[in-house]
Scaffold this motif. Structure first.
Motif, PDB file in Angstrom:
ATOM      1  N   ARG A 164       1.554 -12.881  22.220  1.00 21.10           N
ATOM      2  CA  ARG A 164       1.421 -14.292  21.482  1.00 21.10           C
ATOM      3  C   ARG A 164       1.140 -15.258  22.747  1.00 21.10           C
ATOM      4  O   ARG A 164       1.169 -16.631  22.169  1.00 21.10           O
ATOM      5  N   ILE A 165       0.898 -14.726  23.838  1.00 20.15           N
ATOM      6  CA  ILE A 165       0.475 -15.785  24.863  1.00 20.15           C
ATOM      7  C   ILE A 165      -1.064 -15.847  24.840  1.00 20.15           C
ATOM      8  O   ILE A 165      -1.819 -15.013  24.997  1.00 20.15           O
ATOM      9  N   VAL A 170      -2.619 -20.406  29.868  1.00 21.17           N
ATOM     10  CA  VAL A 170      -1.819 -19.788  31.175  1.00 21.17           C
ATOM     11  C   VAL A 170      -2.681 -20.375  32.499  1.00 21.17           C
ATOM     12  O   VAL A 170      -2.302 -21.079  33.467  1.00 21.17           O
ATOM     13  N   GLN A 171      -4.247 -20.239  32.429  1.00 21.39           N
ATOM     14  CA  GLN A 171      -4.901 -20.574  33.592  1.00 21.39           C
ATOM     15  C   GLN A 171      -4.975 -22.093  33.439  1.00 21.39           C
ATOM     16  O   GLN A 171      -4.884 -22.626  34.671  1.00 21.39           O
ATOM     17  N   LYS A 172      -4.915 -22.674  32.547  1.00 18.89           N
ATOM     18  CA  LYS A 172      -4.889 -24.310  32.650  1.00 18.89           C
ATOM     19  C   LYS A 172      -3.634 -24.671  33.370  1.00 18.89           C
ATOM     20  O   LYS A 172      -3.866 -25.659  34.010  1.00 18.89           O
ATOM     21  N   SER A 175      -3.713 -23.917  36.897  1.00 21.00           N
ATOM     22  CA  SER A 175      -4.545 -25.149  37.541  1.00 21.00           C
ATOM     23  C   SER A 175      -3.728 -26.252  37.780  1.00 21.00           C
ATOM     24  O   SER A 175      -3.697 -26.978  38.868  1.00 21.00           O
ATOM     25  N   GLU A 176      -3.335 -26.755  36.799  1.00 20.74           N
ATOM     26  CA  GLU A 176      -2.550 -28.116  36.774  1.00 20.74           C
ATOM     27  C   GLU A 176      -1.366 -28.081  37.707  1.00 20.74           C
ATOM     28  O   GLU A 176      -1.305 -29.175  38.699  1.00 20.74           O
ATOM     29  N   PHE A 177      -0.619 -27.317  37.740  1.00 14.92           N
ATOM     30  CA  PHE A 177       0.573 -27.147  38.592  1.00 14.92           C
ATOM     31  C   PHE A 177       0.179 -26.881  40.087  1.00 14.92           C
ATOM     32  O   PHE A 177       0.657 -27.399  40.983  1.00 14.92           O
ATOM     33  N   SER A 201       1.812 -18.028  37.497  1.00 16.91           N
ATOM     34  CA  SER A 201       1.264 -16.806  38.222  1.00 16.91           C
ATOM     35  C   SER A 201       1.939 -15.587  37.644  1.00 16.91           C
ATOM     36  O   SER A 201       1.340 -14.605  37.606  1.00 16.91           O
ATOM     37  N   ALA A 202       3.132 -15.662  37.363  1.00 17.78           N
ATOM     38  CA  ALA A 202       3.701 -14.527  36.744  1.00 17.78           C
ATOM     39  C   ALA A 202       3.258 -14.250  35.427  1.00 17.78           C
ATOM     40  O   ALA A 202       2.993 -13.151  34.907  1.00 17.78           O
ATOM     41  N   LEU A 203       3.028 -15.236  34.628  1.00 17.74           N
ATOM     42  CA  LEU A 203       2.353 -15.037  33.251  1.00 17.74           C
ATOM     43  C   LEU A 203       1.094 -14.449  33.568  1.00 17.74           C
ATOM     44  O   LEU A 203       0.587 -13.513  32.621  1.00 17.74           O
ATOM     45  N   ASN A 204       0.216 -15.031  34.423  1.00 20.56           N
ATOM     46  CA  ASN A 204      -1.190 -14.335  34.588  1.00 20.56           C
ATOM     47  C   ASN A 204      -1.086 -13.025  35.087  1.00 20.56           C
ATOM     48  O   ASN A 204      -1.821 -12.098  34.804  1.00 20.56           O
TER      49      ASN A 204
END
Length: 209
Positions: A164-165, A170-172, A175-177, A201-204
């Motif tokens: 569901r992610i 996640v990439q956006k 990049s923002e953080f 990063s963990a999500l990615n």
């Protein structure tokens, strides 16, 4: 003279160590504690009757608990898992082959017969394995409690099924953080940005791993 003093100190140290060892009492695991709660409740009821004899005593929280499963004598073939969130129970007494949790010390696999353990969890991938079926969740944090009776209780603050992610989001967010971290001017801004970078990063990693 020096030898006499050293001998006295050594004798005193040995005596103290023996006394400490004699005073140590092995504390039982939670699964070794008797599940019979009648003794504790009877004491409470007796005390209640003395104070309010005309009012029925209220039920104590322990009366709503189910009896604790005993520790099996042989290694079970399945691991019983409870996976709980503050707002829902993802798994309740689910019998599975294995669970892999993102412990702060690294990915930890839990199989039937695992030694009793308490592990702090970090943002990462949690996977539940049952035969060829694998359910994957991304969790934010929490704890895993592994009991000697091949039960595992996993408590997470947040959890989302991995499918569901949205990878693009996640990439956006990453990049923002990352930009916020590079431009942060205060310790608070840096800390908040670093948390965002770590989580995304963990999500990615969970999505691409």
């Amino acid at each position: 003279m020096f030898r006499q003093v050293a001998h006295r100190l050594l004798a005193r140290s040995t005596t103290n160590s023996s006394a400490c060892a004699a005073a140590i009492v092995r504390r039982p695991y939670a699964t070794e504690v008797s599940s019979d709660v009648s003794a504790g409740d009877s004491t409470f009821v007796e005390a209640w009757r003395k104070v309010a004899p005309n009012i029925d005593p209220p039920k104590t929280p322990i009366q709503f608990m189910e009896p604790r499963p005993p520790t099996p004598s042989a290694l079970p073939s399945k691991l019983t898992v409870n996976f709980v969130l503050p707002y829902a129970a993802e798994l309740s007494k689910a019998e599975v082959d294995m669970v892999i949790v993102p412990a702060t010390t690294g990915q930890m696999g839990i199989l039937p017969g695992h030694v009793p353990t308490i592990a702090e969890l970090k943002p990462g991938l949690l996977s539940v394995h049952e035969g060829n079926d694998v359910k994957k969740y991304f969790i934010s944090s929490g704890f895993a409690f592994v009991h000697s009776n091949s039960y595992a209780d996993i408590l997470a603050v947040e959890a989302v099924p991995l499918d569901r992610i949205d990878p693009a989001q996640v990439q956006k967010g990453l990049s923002e953080f990352t930009q916020k971290l590079n431009s942060a001017s205060t310790d608070l801004d840096k800390a908040e940005a670093q948390i965002g970078v770590d989580v995304h990063s963990a999500l990615n990693s969970a999505l691409t791993g």
